[in-house]
Design a protein around this motif. Sequence first.
Motif, short mmCIF file in Angstrom:
data_model
loop_
_atom_site.label_atom_id
_atom_site.label_comp_id
_atom_site.label_asym_id
_atom_site.label_seq_id
_atom_site.Cartn_x
_atom_site.Cartn_y
_atom_site.Cartn_z
N UNK A 10 7.91 10.49 62.14
CA UNK A 10 8.80 10.11 61.06
C UNK A 10 9.39 8.74 61.42
N UNK A 11 9.64 7.91 60.42
CA UNK A 11 10.09 6.52 60.64
C UNK A 11 11.35 6.44 61.49
N UNK A 12 12.31 7.31 61.26
CA UNK A 12 13.55 7.28 62.03
C UNK A 12 13.31 7.53 63.51
N UNK A 13 12.40 8.44 63.81
CA UNK A 13 12.08 8.74 65.21
C UNK A 13 11.35 7.57 65.85
N UNK A 14 10.45 6.93 65.10
CA UNK A 14 9.77 5.74 65.62
C UNK A 14 10.78 4.64 65.94
N UNK A 15 11.76 4.46 65.05
CA UNK A 15 12.78 3.44 65.28
C UNK A 15 13.60 3.77 66.52
N UNK A 16 13.96 5.03 66.67
CA UNK A 16 14.73 5.44 67.84
C UNK A 16 13.95 5.18 69.12
N UNK A 17 12.69 5.58 69.15
CA UNK A 17 11.87 5.36 70.33
C UNK A 17 11.65 3.87 70.58
N UNK A 18 11.47 3.11 69.52
CA UNK A 18 11.31 1.66 69.66
C UNK A 18 12.56 1.00 70.23
N UNK A 19 13.72 1.46 69.75
CA UNK A 19 14.98 0.92 70.28
C UNK A 19 15.14 1.26 71.76
N UNK A 20 14.84 2.51 72.11
CA UNK A 20 14.97 2.91 73.51
C UNK A 20 14.03 2.09 74.40
N UNK A 21 12.81 1.89 73.92
CA UNK A 21 11.85 1.09 74.68
C UNK A 21 12.35 -0.35 74.84
N UNK A 22 12.75 -0.95 73.75
CA UNK A 22 13.21 -2.34 73.79
C UNK A 22 14.45 -2.49 74.66
N UNK A 23 15.38 -1.56 74.52
CA UNK A 23 16.60 -1.64 75.34
C UNK A 23 16.31 -1.42 76.82
N UNK A 24 15.35 -0.57 77.13
CA UNK A 24 14.95 -0.38 78.53
C UNK A 24 14.47 -1.69 79.13
N UNK A 25 13.68 -2.42 78.36
CA UNK A 25 13.15 -3.70 78.83
C UNK A 25 14.27 -4.74 78.93
N UNK A 26 15.08 -4.85 77.90
CA UNK A 26 16.12 -5.87 77.88
C UNK A 26 17.22 -5.63 78.91
N UNK A 27 17.48 -4.38 79.23
CA UNK A 27 18.54 -4.07 80.19
C UNK A 27 18.05 -4.11 81.64
N UNK A 28 16.77 -4.34 81.84
CA UNK A 28 16.19 -4.43 83.18
C UNK A 28 15.36 -5.71 83.29
N UNK A 29 15.99 -6.87 83.13
CA UNK A 29 15.25 -8.13 83.08
C UNK A 29 14.46 -8.44 84.36
#
Length: 84
Positions: A15-34
């Motif tokens: 579902x789109x909302x779940x994709x967005x949530x997983x995408x945000x978690x992925x992106x934030x994991x990368x951005x918060x661990x430069x």
Amino acid sequence: MMYQEYVDAITPDQEAGLKRTNGRMLANTILQNPDCFSTSDRASAQTILDSINSGVQQDAVDQLHDDIEECVEDATDEYSWSNC
């Protein structure tokens, strides 16, 4: 959850909302661990977040448009059946 787990959790049939949530978690994991990711990975992560936010905003605009359209249709139908 580790980076690869976020990647693996995003599937085309979600579902789109779940994709967005997983995408945000992925992106934030990368951005918060430069220190753990390349400049290119961080740029991609920021692009993912920007795209998700843009999509959420567009969904809100589309929903508002649909609500207004429905309201106008309801008002028009109600008026056409009135005794005016």
